[in-house]
Design a protein around this motif. Structure first.
Motif, PDB file in Angstrom:
ATOM      1  N   PHE A   3     -22.145 -22.496 -10.437  1.00 17.31           N
ATOM      2  CA  PHE A   3     -20.686 -22.137 -11.271  1.00 17.31           C
ATOM      3  C   PHE A   3     -19.740 -21.645 -10.363  1.00 17.31           C
ATOM      4  O   PHE A   3     -18.696 -22.423 -10.516  1.00 17.31           O
ATOM      5  CB  PHE A   3     -21.071 -21.304 -12.143  1.00 17.31           C
ATOM      6  N   PRO A   4     -19.871 -20.749  -9.505  1.00 10.23           N
ATOM      7  CA  PRO A   4     -18.689 -20.350  -8.564  1.00 10.23           C
ATOM      8  C   PRO A   4     -18.006 -21.347  -7.655  1.00 10.23           C
ATOM      9  O   PRO A   4     -16.931 -21.676  -7.622  1.00 10.23           O
ATOM     10  CB  PRO A   4     -19.025 -19.221  -7.853  1.00 10.23           C
ATOM     11  N   LYS A   5     -19.057 -22.262  -7.070  1.00  8.76           N
ATOM     12  CA  LYS A   5     -18.413 -23.263  -6.683  1.00  8.76           C
ATOM     13  C   LYS A   5     -17.808 -24.630  -7.439  1.00  8.76           C
ATOM     14  O   LYS A   5     -16.697 -25.100  -6.886  1.00  8.76           O
ATOM     15  CB  LYS A   5     -19.446 -24.055  -5.579  1.00  8.76           C
ATOM     16  N   LYS A   6     -18.251 -24.745  -8.578  1.00 12.25           N
ATOM     17  CA  LYS A   6     -17.591 -25.514  -9.406  1.00 12.25           C
ATOM     18  C   LYS A   6     -16.164 -25.129  -9.720  1.00 12.25           C
ATOM     19  O   LYS A   6     -15.179 -25.799  -9.887  1.00 12.25           O
ATOM     20  CB  LYS A   6     -18.395 -25.808 -10.771  1.00 12.25           C
ATOM     21  N   ILE A   7     -16.212 -23.767 -10.162  1.00 17.77           N
ATOM     22  CA  ILE A   7     -14.776 -23.244 -10.088  1.00 17.77           C
ATOM     23  C   ILE A   7     -13.797 -23.398  -8.885  1.00 17.77           C
ATOM     24  O   ILE A   7     -12.621 -23.840  -9.057  1.00 17.77           O
ATOM     25  CB  ILE A   7     -14.720 -21.923 -10.524  1.00 17.77           C
ATOM     26  N   ARG A   8     -14.298 -23.437  -7.625  1.00 21.58           N
ATOM     27  CA  ARG A   8     -13.464 -23.574  -6.480  1.00 21.58           C
ATOM     28  C   ARG A   8     -13.072 -24.997  -6.445  1.00 21.58           C
ATOM     29  O   ARG A   8     -11.901 -25.463  -5.964  1.00 21.58           O
ATOM     30  CB  ARG A   8     -14.329 -22.992  -5.321  1.00 21.58           C
ATOM     31  N   ASN A   9     -14.082 -25.866  -6.576  1.00 26.83           N
ATOM     32  CA  ASN A   9     -13.835 -27.402  -6.609  1.00 26.83           C
ATOM     33  C   ASN A   9     -12.689 -27.937  -7.641  1.00 26.83           C
ATOM     34  O   ASN A   9     -11.965 -28.486  -7.329  1.00 26.83           O
ATOM     35  CB  ASN A   9     -15.122 -27.964  -6.898  1.00 26.83           C
ATOM     36  N   ALA A  10     -12.921 -27.277  -8.779  1.00 26.42           N
ATOM     37  CA  ALA A  10     -11.860 -27.498  -9.795  1.00 26.42           C
ATOM     38  C   ALA A  10     -10.374 -27.011  -9.495  1.00 26.42           C
ATOM     39  O   ALA A  10      -9.497 -27.640  -9.692  1.00 26.42           O
ATOM     40  CB  ALA A  10     -12.374 -26.879 -11.093  1.00 26.42           C
ATOM     41  N   SER A  11     -10.481 -25.872  -8.694  1.00 33.36           N
ATOM     42  CA  SER A  11      -9.173 -25.211  -8.316  1.00 33.36           C
ATOM     43  C   SER A  11      -8.598 -26.429  -7.249  1.00 33.36           C
ATOM     44  O   SER A  11      -7.265 -26.342  -7.064  1.00 33.36           O
ATOM     45  CB  SER A  11      -9.151 -23.964  -8.110  1.00 33.36           C
ATOM     46  N   ARG A  12      -9.436 -26.730  -6.415  1.00 32.23           N
ATOM     47  CA  ARG A  12      -8.824 -27.455  -5.135  1.00 32.23           C
ATOM     48  C   ARG A  12      -8.468 -28.880  -5.845  1.00 32.23           C
ATOM     49  O   ARG A  12      -7.750 -29.626  -5.170  1.00 32.23           O
ATOM     50  CB  ARG A  12      -9.938 -27.717  -4.098  1.00 32.23           C
ATOM     51  N   SER A  13      -8.986 -29.291  -6.994  1.00 31.61           N
ATOM     52  CA  SER A  13      -8.430 -30.686  -7.273  1.00 31.61           C
ATOM     53  C   SER A  13      -7.002 -30.407  -7.910  1.00 31.61           C
ATOM     54  O   SER A  13      -6.552 -31.568  -8.026  1.00 31.61           O
ATOM     55  CB  SER A  13      -9.512 -31.054  -8.966  1.00 31.61           C
ATOM     56  N   LYS A  14      -6.591 -29.330  -7.981  1.00 29.69           N
ATOM     57  CA  LYS A  14      -5.199 -28.975  -8.641  1.00 29.69           C
ATOM     58  C   LYS A  14      -4.876 -29.567 -10.090  1.00 29.69           C
ATOM     59  O   LYS A  14      -3.719 -29.922 -10.234  1.00 29.69           O
ATOM     60  CB  LYS A  14      -4.335 -29.639  -7.540  1.00 29.69           C
TER      61      LYS A  14
END
Length: 659
Positions: free
Chosen positions: A599-610
């Motif tokens: 889950f934490p990495k999914k949040i980071r990935n979603a943030s990087r997707s802008k």
């Protein structure tokens, strides 16, 4: 005989002794680095004459900055020849935000060389050398500069038009009188000199330590691939260390926003080498942005009274002779291709074909204004050295329109187009802009077609409309198209850089060349006026500008992915799928991350997707028929009912909210 003269200093008459210099007048203001005397920039060492009109120019004004940077370029050249005695000098003009100087050296400069040169420059600056202007005739200059072959070549071009001299060389031989500037040390000894038109700072001390050498690159002498390749050093100089730091910070921010880097990270577009330079391809996510822009702008054109048309990508060469683009614009067009024994060209502009549509049938004054519009892809033979991502390409999709109006209605149509243009830029979040009026270069009439009277009338109309707008207006003499003057909208992005966006061009030539006519109310046959307008200039370039303006964080309506759903665990996939289905039903572009990451990495990935909106769902959210919002700034809003969440997202997209 009186020992005093009268001069006008910043609007006030003043009596001064003969032999007084501009430096004497402004000795108490250390920010004054040059003077404008009779409209011309002069060194502060210039001796004043009776009746001179003098204005001080400060170091932080545009002209003052140019003098600062040009002087710094001379210090660089001195440092290079002290460090590399065999180096031969090219040219060293100021440019936007800095300067460059070209050198003929045996080996390209390295980063370590630039560091050595910065130290050598600082040593020269600290000695407080003065710049002393010296007039010289051509023969004496040739004798003195016998070891500088590139300077000798420039002497033969003295006083020529800018295009006849060299890129940036007007700073050296642009005037009628050759001058050399000597660098003089405190003992009065000349330690170095350079052919230069000037003006310069009174002393190298004024440069201080707010300068930096940025990089080096190869550059052809006088911009021609037929000439030797020199080594160009780029530098920057500012009035203070604080100004320099602010500039370097802006560069660092610009690097973060580079649309080429962000385009790759966000999977928007690429530049396949096998296709060729300057020919981008849009990936599915970049295609979303392109389609949204085109759909919206197409609809807006129809609302504004335009009819959508289409035209082929190639044409017989004859068409471009009729329009006047050959030979006036031949250097920007690809070479001809043989088709059935006839020369064809890739089109570099849409207007000639729109003229054919106009004259395909008879026209009446009742038909006017007649407005044609298309997304027409054109091809420009740009030199490889100037290609840059999406902002300088060889394939250009123009949102191109042409209005055919009576001469009397031309001012009203230009007002209509300017209002339309500005409203579109506002819609895309570019709300800080000014206007530029590009006119004919009266010293190079052979580069333009049409009578003096036509040019004067067209320019006056554009000037009037621009003035009425209330926007800042900047003159651009010589920047007009060969067929008529233009207004361009210069937009500033989020970090203050200026981009030329929209253009509105007044054309009295092509209607004549294509023999376009309409029947007037009295039954006579009259020529229409043609108004060209491109709202973005090119779709590709505009996308590149928007990527950098928003740093990839597009407003919701333009974002490739508008919502990313992030389940806390696999148990909540189905629940977020249901939320996503509701959003999809409203046309929202949504993805749910069902990958293997925690889950934490999914949040980071979603943030990087802008993505503008991240929706999170866990047990409490599902039980409450809610989701949690996570925003781009890292803030979060928990337990938002799904109905409300859907409504907020749909409203933000529909209303083109900037977040």
């Amino acid at each position: 005989m009186s020992s005093q003269i009268t001069v006008n200093v910043a609007g006030s008459e003043r009596a001064v002794d003969q032999g007084t210099t501009a430096a004497d007048l402004f000795a108490d203001d250390k920010q004054v680095v040059v003077a404008r005397i009779g409209g011309e920039l002069r060194d502060l060492h210039h001796v004043l004459l009776d009746g001179d009109v003098i204005e001080p120019v400060l170091v932080d004004e545009p002209d003052g900055l140019d003098v600062l940077r040009h002087s710094c370029a001379h210090v660089l050249a001195q440092a290079v020849q002290e460090t590399f005695p065999d180096a031969r000098l090219g040219i060293g003009p100021p440019v936007r935000d800095g300067f460059y100087y070209d050198f003929d050296v045996e080996e390209p400069f390295t980063p370590d060389d630039l560091k050595r040169l910065e130290k050598a420059m600082q040593k020269i600056i600290n000695t407080g050398q003065t710049f002393a202007r010296r007039e010289i005739d051509d023969d004496a200059a040739r004798a003195e500069l016998a070891g500088e072959p590139y300077k000798l070549e420039l002497i033969g071009l003295k006083g020529g038009a800018a295009g006849e001299v060299a890129e940036g060389a007007n700073v050296e031989v642009g005037g009628a009188q050759l001058t050399i500037y000597d660098n003089v040390d405190r003992t009065g000894q000349v330690v170095w000199g350079d052919l230069c038109r000037g003006p310069h700072l009174p002393s190298t001390k004024i440069i201080g330590n707010a300068f930096k050498l940025m990089r080096s690159a190869a550059a052809y002498w006088r911009g021609s691939e037929k000439n030797p390749q020199l080594q160009r050093i780029y530098g920057t100089a500012w009035p203070s260390k604080e100004d320099l730091k602010a500039y370097l910070d802006r560069l660092a921010e610009a690097e973060k926003r580079d649309h080429r880097k962000l385009g790759a990270e966000m999977d928007l577009y690429s530049f396949p080498e096998v296709l060729g330079a300057g020919l981008p391809v849009f990936h599915p996510r970049g295609g979303v942005i392109k389609r949204e822009m085109e759909d919206y702008v197409r609809a807006r054109h129809i609302e504004e009274g335009f009819s959508y048309v289409g035209s082929p990508h190639i044409s017989r060469e004859e068409l471009f002779y009729t329009s006047g683009h050959l030979p006036y614009y031949s250097q920007g067009m690809f070479p001809p291709m043989d088709v059935d024994g006839q020369n064809y060209r890739l089109k570099a502009m849409n207007c000639p074909i729109h003229n054919l549509i106009y004259r395909s049938r008879g026209r009446s004054y009742r038909d006017l204004p007649l407005r044609f519009f298309e997304f027409g892809t054109v091809y420009r033979d740009e030199k490889s050295g100037v290609l840059s991502g999406l902002t300088r390409v060889r394939m250009i999709t123009q949102d191109d329109s042409h209005s055919y109006v009576t001469k009397e209605d031309a001012p009203a149509e230009i007002r209509h187009l300017l209002r339309f243009v500005l409203s579109l830029l506002d819609d895309f979040g570019l709300t800080d802009y000014y206007l530029e009026l590009s006119t004919r270069d009266d010293g190079n009439e052979d580069k333009f077609i049409g009578s003096d009277e036509d040019w004067a009338e067209a320019t006056a109309i554009l000037q009037e409309v621009a003035d009425e707008s209330g926007l800042e207006l900047v003159a651009d003499p010589g920047g007009a198209a060969f067929y008529g003057p233009k207004i361009s909208v210069q937009a500033r992005d989020a970090i203050g850089r200026t981009w030329q966006m929209s253009t509105i061009q007044y054309d009295f030539n092509q209607p004549e060349r294509f023999e376009l006519e309409y029947q007037a109310a009295d039954g006579s046959r009259q020529r229409p006026v043609m108004i060209h307008s491109a709202k973005f200039g090119s779709i590709e370039r505009f996308i590149g500008v928007l990527v950098e303006h928003y740093a990839g964080q597009f407003p919701p309506w333009l974002a490739p992915v508008q919502v990313v759903g992030v389940p806390v665990a696999e148990d909540f996939y189905d629940y977020l799928d249901e939320v996503a289905a509701r959003l999809l039903a409203h046309g929202i572009r949504v993805e749910v991350d069902k990958g293997d990451d925690r889950f934490p990495k999914k949040i980071r990935n979603a943030s990087r997707s802008k993505a503008p909106f991240i929706l999170i769902a866990g047990g409490e959210d599902r039980d409450a028929a809610a989701v949690s919002f996570r925003f781009r700034d890292g803030s979060q809003e928990n337990s938002v009912p799904v109905d409300e969440a859907v409504e907020r997202i749909v409203t933000a997209v529909r209303d083109r909210v900037q977040i």
